[in-house]
Scaffold this active site. Structure first.
Site, mmCIF file in Angstrom:
data_model
loop_
_atom_site.group_PDB
_atom_site.id
_atom_site.type_symbol
_atom_site.label_atom_id
_atom_site.label_comp_id
_atom_site.label_asym_id
_atom_site.label_seq_id
_atom_site.Cartn_x
_atom_site.Cartn_y
_atom_site.Cartn_z
ATOM 1 N N HIS A 127 0.813 -1.213 0.000
ATOM 2 C CA HIS A 127 0.000 0.000 0.000
ATOM 3 C C HIS A 127 0.850 1.269 0.000
ATOM 4 C CE1 HIS A 127 -3.650 -2.206 0.335
ATOM 5 N NE2 HIS A 127 -3.292 -2.784 1.462
ATOM 6 N N ARG A 181 7.327 -5.256 3.045
ATOM 7 C CA ARG A 181 6.040 -5.871 2.750
ATOM 8 C C ARG A 181 5.887 -5.867 1.246
ATOM 9 N NH1 ARG A 181 0.064 -4.492 4.952
ATOM 10 N NH2 ARG A 181 0.371 -2.465 3.944
ATOM 11 N N GLU A 223 -5.409 -11.768 7.449
ATOM 12 C CA GLU A 223 -6.299 -10.610 7.341
ATOM 13 C C GLU A 223 -7.606 -10.915 6.614
ATOM 14 O OE1 GLU A 223 -3.984 -7.432 5.615
ATOM 15 O OE2 GLU A 223 -3.039 -8.714 4.160
ATOM 16 N N ASP A 270 -7.689 -4.760 7.114
ATOM 17 C CA ASP A 270 -8.226 -5.807 6.249
ATOM 18 C C ASP A 270 -8.929 -6.892 7.046
ATOM 19 O OD1 ASP A 270 -7.784 -5.062 3.601
ATOM 20 O OD2 ASP A 270 -5.663 -5.536 3.745
HETATM 21 MG MG LIG Z 1 -3.722 -5.517 4.678
#
Ligand SMILES: [Mg+2]
Ligand SMILES: [Mg+2]
Ligand SMILES: [Mg+2]
Ligand SMILES: [Mg+2]
Ligand SMILES: [Mg+2]
Ligand SMILES: [Mg+2]
Lengths: 256, 256, 256, 256, 256, 256
Positions: D46, D71, D147, D173
């Site tokens: 993200h 990540r 998630e 999430d």
């Molecule tokens: Mg997530």
């Protein structure tokens, strides 16, 4: 050393057509380099181009055989020499107003004993050839921009500068410089006093045995400039070409 | 949340005109965004655009009010979600060939419970507004590209995918997919069998209550597509516009 | 032309709050532009920002409506003019020490006949509007930094420079310049002699009918500066805000 | 090989504090790396970070001694292995929903015979040491993000994956996945059912002898997570820290 | 403040070995920084390095402990100060020809009251330590390049400049400057008149109590320079090392 | 279309020498392209190269006439097709383990009806020529890497894949794959079982009428591989060449 195509054209009595890059992008440079220009100038003055992207643009144009030049931001030795070491075959320097500035410009472009250019052709040695150091002063073009009242007054002393190849006229600044805010800004002047000024510079330049270049906004005006005898004409630039073509295309869809 | 201009146009019965960016550069994006398009798509498939420059292009277009979309390189969840988090208001996904692929596409574009998009609207939260999370699924457009024989066969099941907004026809690939090397490559097909195929997809799409988009190489063909009833037409792209205008301009000087 | 928000605030008798960008990144610029500042200055002197990333930062802030300014690295015509063509609505120039330097600064910022700025608003024409050339000299702000003993001595002649909008005080350098290494380095001076010096510059500036700006490290000091009558206050910068908030956050977890 | 600080902390019974980078910039990474975190994760899902800038961020953090993790955008072998070769000491992979996905994740992170990671530690060989190849599988951490509802159901089989070090909970999430749009989006859940779910995952993880990590929006919540027994807590991120501090600072000036 | 390794070596009577970076790339910088040099200089004059990539190179070398220096493009205050704020521990300035230029150089490198360096150690504060401002003038090295006939004539007055640490000889330019085009261009001079000139500068420098540095193309010549008594020798650069090793490797395969 | 030099060499019975780029930098690419290699491969798997810099590397090598190839990060259609559209004349794909994977690889590299490559040769159309679409499938090389036990087992079915040009052996991974951690990692295997495995793959490949390529760490081993009959040998890479030459050079100065 890879020869300078502009000098080759001139040596055969021809006139050169120059493209202009104001977008900072190696791909736009590569695209432009395939469209038929003899030379292409990267504009590091008013263009959005800085040194690092400018270098990738020189790399992207290398395969095309188009002669690359750089308009530097200002009369600054670091900027001039970095452009040359990166591969520029010509320097267009803005706002040269007198003989002293013209002499400084030449001193940045030419190696000793002609000038004071520092030796270190890091990339151009690969792009132009290992014999670059021997031939650079013969192949690299050095142009002083004439774009102020002071420059027009001092045109003859500027043209007398040893090592200078010619002048490059920036009509937008020249109009501001000679007439203030009397006329609209921009290229492709139609005012008789501006046409006269432009032709005057052209004649002085040719009388001095040097080369004259004109910046143009349209193919039509560039063609007139060639008729007047200019040795190199710039035709529009990437920003105007893209914006103009895109707008025309959208407008056409909306009209049809 | 900043509304999607394409959806606004459609809600008023209009048709949208889309620009296309294949050059990786925020300034070309900013220039294009000022030329009158309703939407502009950054092509991360065939365009030279990667994620990092693509994001600066989204930033550069934000002020214009043009709705930005992204064509992703392939049906890949990472690519789709990164484009959305960076600010894309629409996803155009190449080579969707059946219902399963269409469903996967939707699942990457929509938040749960509709889909499986992961939550983290890092930049789009600033660009679209702090209420992005609530409205994204209503504003973001999701298009499946129809460009193979398999896709045409499965067109109805693709169109039945919940959460899909419509289809986007890539005529170059569709021609290759339907006819192999029988015809020249490219857009703006004139072969009756290709026009028929394109109209067939359009009709199926409208019958399913979805939106149909067509990629076009020229304003003339885009205008025809609007007459046929396409909801969105793409008109040329930055590479062709720039190359075409530059070549025309050089050729003109040489001719004059 | 998109108006200058600082001038609008001043014309209504208000005072402007300025943010400061030392991180070279379009996303930090976009984030900062949404936090409520009236203006934001990109620091190309002490910040890590060069020309190429600086331009993407100007693009990223455009949609916010915040007025963008640039602190240039030094009194250099190339740097000043490139910042303006890229979209800066104000120039803050370090180390202006006398009337001659102030006059040179103005000459780089203003078009003829006021100054000698070269014409070529390549990006700002898109960002500010096509009428930029006509209004730029009215909208662009030009600030001389007062940060040496020499500058303080020459404050009145500096303030008498036509075309200058005001002065910007750099307290860290001013303290070094006036007192050598007597005090700690940095902003937010509490030494009576430094407060006196700052207020003296403020008063001279207002007496000359110009605007005075102060660089501050904290909201508290900025608020005091507003009370003293400063027309624009800068509050901290992105580096300090990020480092401070991160450190506070880690420390808090470790303490809790 | 430079040791993994997280593993060192854990081997002494400690808990690790992790920072989070969503801004694509080596300087923000370098700043953050000096603020006291034990580890810092670059968010390529993200966050606005792509591979090329991500690599410069790893370089910029190297001197600090903070353990860098990445990540990745998705469970993709290319993305995982490129992050590791560039210097990541840990991989956090989103949306691991079952044993098969967990096994694929491990196979991308571990060299044969444990996994299928391809050998070519181009940069990490310099950053971690020439003996990297021998020790990587002992030092690199591999975390599956939990998630979704499916992941919670399959938590025990996921935790049984050989070569997995632990799980990382993404509360935004997870909330969407378990409860749809019932609650606001975001971190730092206060709903009893969400706290229960989080604690359940924590307990399963510890029962399996693995490590549990939690993403937190605030220092306060991170401190609670440490009390609950989490082995690693992430505290906020660069975007929120910068935006929050800037907004607070502007607001304060306006209030004072 | 992280100490300057060159000064540490000198204080123990040693001689320093310097690497040279002409390629604009943080990874080549990181690689070079692990090869055993005491110091490494980023060449922003003839190298292809601009400010923005140069900064990432400083970041990439930080962990190695090698002392980083920058050769600036020219005697320009903006370039010198930006290099220092970005983390350079030494400035090598080309073409210093007389005492006035040497004094200007020092004034750009040293804080008041010694010089006029503006205060704002944005990155170096993190890289060198928070006490940078107090110790910078003691740790930062300032070298004037001696590479023209004028400089050799004025060598004693240049060496008398307070705050200057020493001189750096550029043999390619020095040869051009002293002998015009009489000899081949390049380093590692074998002509008696050039060796004499180089030794003359060395002796003058040591007589003045300052440090002398020599640029060398080969390890052999660098070793000779150390025997002559040079305090710092540069050995080749990244471009030559890479090109030479690659060519040797290809040639060997073709021969075998 | 610009012809593929490797295919030209092979058609004359020759063997090709390939360079390898792991540094993400257009200038190192341009340097390497001038050193005498027949082809050069940009390593987007273990190299530090991402898509955006990779494209500038392709541009920088274009003028040299060296045939550019790309090793993609993984068997991913987006990555393969983007590399081709950007100008790669060959694809080297890691970890092809069976016929199904080999068939997928070919389908990404070849246009219909042979494969499923999507049509949009945005940059390569300029670099290779406007007739690229017609000839690409004849000029582009497609190599499957053989580097696991599974691949060796399935070698014949892999080699039977229509449209595949040959195999590329990665000895480091192959050694890990066949023997686990029994031997040191790396290239230039001397273990009899590894030499036998390598020769076995070579023989199977030639028996199938395809081409075999070997990755080598040294010129000596590459020469042996040519003797064994390999059609293309890679010799070292930019990282090793630079690091090795730099270390040798520093060590030599210290010894002399
Ligand atoms: Mg997530
Ligand atoms: Mg001009
Ligand atoms: Mg297509
Ligand atoms: Mg200051
Ligand atoms: Mg020199
Ligand atoms: Mg391999």
């Amino acid at each position: 050393m890879v020869p300078n195509r502009i000098k080759q054209i001139w040596s055969k009595g021809g006139q050169a057509i120059n493209g202009w890059l104001s977008i900072a992008c190696p791909f736009t440079a590569e695209i432009m380099a395939e469209q038929g220009y003899d030379a292409i100038t990267i504009d590091m003055q008013h263009g959005l181009v800085g040194y690092e992207v400018g270098t990738t643009m020189l790399q992207a144009m290398r395969a095309s055989g188009v002669t690359p030049m750089v308009r530097v931001p200002w009369l600054d030795p670091g900027a001039v020499m970095k452009a040359l070491d990166a591969g520029a075959y010509g320097i267009v320097c803005p706002m040269i107003n007198n003989a002293e500035e013209a002499a400084r410009l030449v001193s940045y472009v030419r190696y000793p004993p002609t000038g004071n250019r520092s030796f270190g052709p890091t990339r151009v040695n690969f792009a132009a050839g290992a014999d670059y150091g021997q031939h650079a002063d013969d192949e690299i073009l050095c142009f002083a921009m004439i774009e102020t009242a002071e420059a027009v007054e001092n045109i003859d002393e500027i043209l007398a500068t040893p090592g200078l190849d010619g002048v490059y006229i920036g009509p937008a600044d020249l109009t501001l410089g000679l007439t203030g805010r009397k006329y609209r800004t921009g290229f492709d002047r139609e005012e008789p006093e501006m046409i006269e000024a432009i032709k005057h510079i052209l004649q002085c330049t040719h009388k001095a045995g040097l080369r004259a270049c004109l910046h143009n906004g349209s193919a039509e005006y560039a063609a007139r400039a060639l008729e007047w005898g200019f040795d190199l004409v710039t035709v529009s630039n990437d920003v105007r070409l893209l914006a103009g073509a895109a707008k025309a295309s959208v407008d056409k869809v909306r009209e049809l």
